[in-house]
Design an enzyme around this catalytic site. Structure first.
Site, PDB file in Angstrom:
ATOM      1  N   HIS A 122      48.068  34.066  38.003  1.00 29.96           N
ATOM      2  CA  HIS A 122      48.354  35.409  38.638  1.00 29.96           C
ATOM      3  C   HIS A 122      47.060  35.708  39.357  1.00 29.96           C
ATOM      4  O   HIS A 122      45.998  35.437  38.434  1.00 29.96           O
ATOM      5  CB  HIS A 122      48.881  36.322  37.716  1.00 29.96           C
ATOM      6  N   ASP A 199      46.243  35.438  29.444  1.00 30.67           N
ATOM      7  CA  ASP A 199      47.311  36.242  30.320  1.00 30.67           C
ATOM      8  C   ASP A 199      48.702  36.347  29.609  1.00 30.67           C
ATOM      9  O   ASP A 199      49.499  35.156  30.080  1.00 30.67           O
ATOM     10  CB  ASP A 199      47.103  35.930  31.591  1.00 30.67           C
ATOM     11  N   GLN A 202      53.641  37.557  30.689  1.00 26.00           N
ATOM     12  CA  GLN A 202      55.040  36.932  30.861  1.00 26.00           C
ATOM     13  C   GLN A 202      55.434  36.497  29.760  1.00 26.00           C
ATOM     14  O   GLN A 202      56.388  35.812  29.389  1.00 26.00           O
ATOM     15  CB  GLN A 202      55.390  36.117  31.978  1.00 26.00           C
ATOM     16  N   LYS A 225      56.281  45.584  31.317  1.00 21.32           N
ATOM     17  CA  LYS A 225      56.906  44.398  31.282  1.00 21.32           C
ATOM     18  C   LYS A 225      57.880  44.058  30.103  1.00 21.32           C
ATOM     19  O   LYS A 225      58.495  42.913  30.095  1.00 21.32           O
ATOM     20  CB  LYS A 225      56.237  43.175  31.741  1.00 21.32           C
ATOM     21  N   CYS A 365      51.745  37.244  44.220  1.00 19.21           N
ATOM     22  CA  CYS A 365      50.330  37.460  43.431  1.00 19.21           C
ATOM     23  C   CYS A 365      49.846  36.056  42.901  1.00 19.21           C
ATOM     24  O   CYS A 365      49.148  36.064  41.997  1.00 19.21           O
ATOM     25  CB  CYS A 365      50.202  38.646  42.412  1.00 19.21           C
TER      26      CYS A 365
HETATM   27  N1  PLP Z   1      49.915  37.970  34.910  1.00 19.46           N
HETATM   28  C1  PLP Z   1      51.026  37.798  35.205  1.00 19.46           C
HETATM   29  C2  PLP Z   1      51.368  36.447  34.835  1.00 19.46           C
HETATM   30  C3  PLP Z   1      51.835  38.673  35.561  1.00 19.46           C
HETATM   31  O1  PLP Z   1      53.183  38.288  36.249  1.00 19.46           O
HETATM   32  C4  PLP Z   1      51.386  40.194  36.168  1.00 19.46           C
HETATM   33  C5  PLP Z   1      52.265  41.077  36.762  1.00 19.46           C
HETATM   34  O2  PLP Z   1      53.214  40.581  37.376  1.00 19.46           O
HETATM   35  C6  PLP Z   1      50.351  40.468  35.742  1.00 19.46           C
HETATM   36  C7  PLP Z   1      49.377  39.278  35.193  1.00 19.46           C
HETATM   37  C8  PLP Z   1      49.587  41.705  36.066  1.00 19.46           C
HETATM   38  O3  PLP Z   1      50.226  42.602  35.182  1.00 19.46           O
HETATM   39  P1  PLP Z   1      50.084  44.262  35.510  1.00 19.46           P
HETATM   40  O4  PLP Z   1      50.339  44.439  37.104  1.00 19.46           O
HETATM   41  O5  PLP Z   1      50.962  44.835  34.641  1.00 19.46           O
HETATM   42  O6  PLP Z   1      48.537  44.443  35.328  1.00 19.46           O
END
Ligand code: PLP
Length: 409
Positions: A122, A199, A202, A225, A365
């Site tokens: 992401h 990260d 998910q 999430k 993203c």
């Molecule tokens: N990393 C992954 C794999 C994601 O799916 C997301 C959000 O969709 C993020 C990072 C970023 O999360 P946040 O926008 O809650 O900071």
């Protein structure tokens, strides 16, 4: 399939209709819906105990502090942390990764050092590292994805080399659903003295996870999430790593002493929580974790695994539909990205919305991953504990309707 259907009654929003149809919410990878217990915990906190934390000597402030720190202990316990000081409250995964990039990376990287990422990240786990690489002269290197949508480990030993200081990877792709090879990659990182940052945006919400067993250094996740409120999240770090990490935000709450020219920091985790924190948010996240623990994360995982199996089977039978994601259910979670003929994903999402079905469309993203897949965008259905096979059926029916509208046979 573990039948979690009875849980739906806990989510008030699922009772509403959209465009005259039952809401079929298939966008939990973006954000999840909230159970009544989370909404009520926030409401109760504001009604009964609202005050600022940590400094007040009066009853309300003591109660607010207790509520905030209890929430920290619950969230730490939920991810297997034995020491709740190792859990920093953040605004979400993005904030957590930025804290590590700037607080640890900026102080440990020099020119020629290497930061290793994967081809399925992401933007939250790419851009902070690009910024820090620019500041320090470090270089970025990638473990690419293979034809099975998995991170390729073929060149692991050469990509993670003696110059590598940081390896950062996703626990699960928000586009393909593929799990990241955290164990193999963190072992390679350790062998060259590099740290591993996960990260887990998910990952934490969808399966049992134990940081004590993972062997990584930092792990970031988002509260919204995992049934919690927006603007909440956690950064877990090994105590020694957090202690050697610099704060990236300064202000109240995070200091031990402040002089005119120099200051010293509060102990972890407080040195990373500058300013008045999101107290009600933390309380809500604590309630979310209570809810998930009661259901059981193994139940959540097995429910989603079965739903993903059903979803892939049903979607594969839709003409002209291509799924971008691993076939192996043991190596993927409940996110299904797809193309439908040459219909633009945004058009698909708009047509599905007319049927009450909420899916996401776009690059999610993850532009570098999209380029590897050879598409500018996908439509994406993502599941959580409140979804049912009927939700999949509604998605499939709406996709057939889309095919008719576009005259594709
Ligand atoms: N990393 C992954 C794999 C994601 O799916 C997301 C959000 O969709 C993020 C990072 C970023 O999360 P946040 O926008 O809650 O900071």
């Amino acid at each position: 399939m573990a039948d979690l259907r009875h849980l739906r009654q806990d989510f008030p929003i699922l009772d509403r209709t959209v465009n005259g149809k039952r809401l079929v919410y298939l966008d939990s990878a973006a954000t999840t819906q909230k159970p009544r217990s989370v909404i009520e915990a926030i409401d109760h906190y504001y009604r009964t105990s609202n005050a600022n934390v940590h400094r007040g000597a009066y009853t309300l402030s003591v109660e607010a502090t207790e509520a905030y720190e209890n929430a920290r202990a619950k969230v730490a316990d939920f991810i297997g942390a034995t020491d709740s000081d190792e859990l920093v409250f953040t605004r979400g995964t993005t904030t957590g990764i930025n804290f590590v990039a700037y607080g640890w990376g900026l102080n440990h990287l020099t020119e020629g050092d290497r930061i290793v990422l994967t081809g399925m990240e992401h933007h939250s786990n790419i851009v902070p590292w690009q910024l820090v690489a620019r500041h320090t002269g470090a270089e970025l290197a990638y473990l690419p994805i293979n034809e099975d949508y998995e991170v390729s480990l073929d060149d692991l030993d050469t990509v993670v080399n003696s110059r590598t200081k940081i390896v950062a990877l996703s626990g699960m792709s928000n586009v393909t659903g593929a799990f990241g090879p955290v164990a193999a990659v963190s072992a390679a990182a350790r062998s060259v003295g590099a740290i591993t940052v996960v990260d887990a945006a998910q990952a934490v919400p969808h399966a049992p996870l134990d940081v004590a067993l993972l062997g990584v250094d930092f792990l970031a996740f988002s509260g919204h999430k995992m049934l919690g409120p927006t603007g909440t999240g956690g950064l877990w770090g090994r105590r020694d790593r957090l202690e050697e990490m610099e704060p990236t935000e300064g202000g109240g709450e995070m200091i031990s002493d402040v002089g005119l020219y120099e200051s010293t920091w509060a102990p972890i985790p407080h040195k990373f929580e500058a300013g008045t924190p999101n107290i009600a948010g933390a309380v809500g996240l604590g309630a979310a974790v209570d809810y998930l623990s009661k259901v059981g994360m193994s139940e959540v995982r097995s429910h989603e695994r079965a739903l993903t199996k059903y979803g892939i089977e049903q979607l594969s039978a839709v003409p002209h539909l291509t799924i971008h994601g691993p076939a192996d259910l043991d190596n993927r979670g409940g996110v299904i990205s797809f193309q439908l003929a040459d219909v633009h994903p945004h058009d698909i999402a708009t047509i599905l919305d007319q049927e009450g079905v909420a899916v996401r469309a776009g690059h999610h993203c993850a532009k570098p991953l999209m380029r590897s897949l050879g598409v500018p965008a996908t439509a994406r259905a993502s599941f959580y504990l409140y979804n049912t096979p009927e939700d999949v059926d509604a998605l499939v029916a709406a996709l057939h309707h889309a095919l008719e509208l576009f005259g594709v046979s």
